[in-house]
Design a protein around this motif. Structure first.
Motif, PDB file in Angstrom:
ATOM      1  N   ARG A 130       0.831  -1.206   0.000  1.00 56.52           N
ATOM      2  CA  ARG A 130       0.000   0.000   0.000  1.00 56.52           C
ATOM      3  C   ARG A 130       0.870   1.263   0.000  1.00 56.52           C
ATOM      4  O   ARG A 130       0.509   2.273  -0.600  1.00 56.52           O
ATOM      5  N   ASP A 131       2.051   1.203   0.640  1.00 56.23           N
ATOM      6  CA  ASP A 131       2.959   2.356   0.676  1.00 56.23           C
ATOM      7  C   ASP A 131       3.443   2.764  -0.708  1.00 56.23           C
ATOM      8  O   ASP A 131       3.702   3.944  -0.953  1.00 56.23           O
ATOM      9  N   VAL A 132       3.638   1.808  -1.601  1.00 55.01           N
ATOM     10  CA  VAL A 132       4.242   2.103  -2.906  1.00 55.01           C
ATOM     11  C   VAL A 132       3.278   1.941  -4.075  1.00 55.01           C
ATOM     12  O   VAL A 132       3.617   2.273  -5.211  1.00 55.01           O
ATOM     13  N   TRP A 133       2.087   1.453  -3.814  1.00 56.55           N
ATOM     14  CA  TRP A 133       1.119   1.192  -4.876  1.00 56.55           C
ATOM     15  C   TRP A 133       0.602   2.498  -5.452  1.00 56.55           C
ATOM     16  O   TRP A 133       0.209   3.399  -4.721  1.00 56.55           O
ATOM     17  N   GLU A 134       0.603   2.583  -6.756  1.00 58.05           N
ATOM     18  CA  GLU A 134       0.034   3.741  -7.443  1.00 58.05           C
ATOM     19  C   GLU A 134      -1.122   3.225  -8.281  1.00 58.05           C
ATOM     20  O   GLU A 134      -0.929   2.553  -9.281  1.00 58.05           O
TER      21      GLU A 134
END
Length: 176
Positions: A130-134
């Motif tokens: 979730r931190d890096v998901w775009e």
């Protein structure tokens, strides 16, 4: 053609932080791979085989020109360079690198399944993802990461933010 792929990294033997840092650097230095985003690091209790130390887990987003199979082979090569020995299923390891997603593709062969088959059931993967998901919904699943985390409400509590790794310069976690 360049594809955005997501890799999960985990370590629970030795200097976990340094091993994660080395893994990110080694991935980034491979021809055809550029690390573009790095999640926070989370400390998590082991799953499956529980008689072992806690893990540090994170996810990196990479831009790659490699095929999904080549990306997996590269990840396995980095694991081996960093001392990964496969003895106990879900057992202790210096480093574990899993290919979670490869663009919008679904892949299933004898060596690789994408999306990673257990991804939606593992809070220790979903929280850093979730931190890096775009983007909104995950490919294939047509659901958001938060949707899956709600399904895992209890398991989600075992994922504790540990800090961050700046893999481009020498530094320790700024939050611990």
């Amino acid at each position: 053609m360049t594809v955005c792929a997501y890799l999960a990294l985990g370590s629970n033997i030795g200097n976990r932080e340094e091993t994660l840092r080395k893994a990110i650097r080694q991935l980034h230095e491979q021809p055809g791979i550029r690390v573009s985003r790095v999640s926070f690091v989370y400390e998590t209790d082991p799953v499956g085989y529980v008689d072992q130390e806690a893990f540090l887990n994170m996810v990196v987003a990479v831009e790659t020109e490699l095929s999904a199979d080549q990306l997996l082979e590269t990840a396995l090569s980095v694991e081996k360079e960093l001392g990964r020995v496969r003895t106990i299923r879900w057992g202790p390891r210096t480093i574990d690198i899993d290919v979670l997603l490869y663009g919008q593709y679904t892949i299933e062969n004898e060596h690789l399944k994408i999306p990673h088959p257990a991804m939606a059931e593992r809070a220790f993967v979903l929280v850093p993802l979730r931190d890096v998901w775009e983007g909104g919904a995950l490919p294939v699943y047509n659901q958001t990461i938060d949707h899956f985390l709600l399904q895992l409400a209890e398991d989600h509590k075992g994922v504790r933010k540990w800090g961050a790794i700046n893999w481009e310069i020498e530094s320790g976690p700024f939050e611990n």
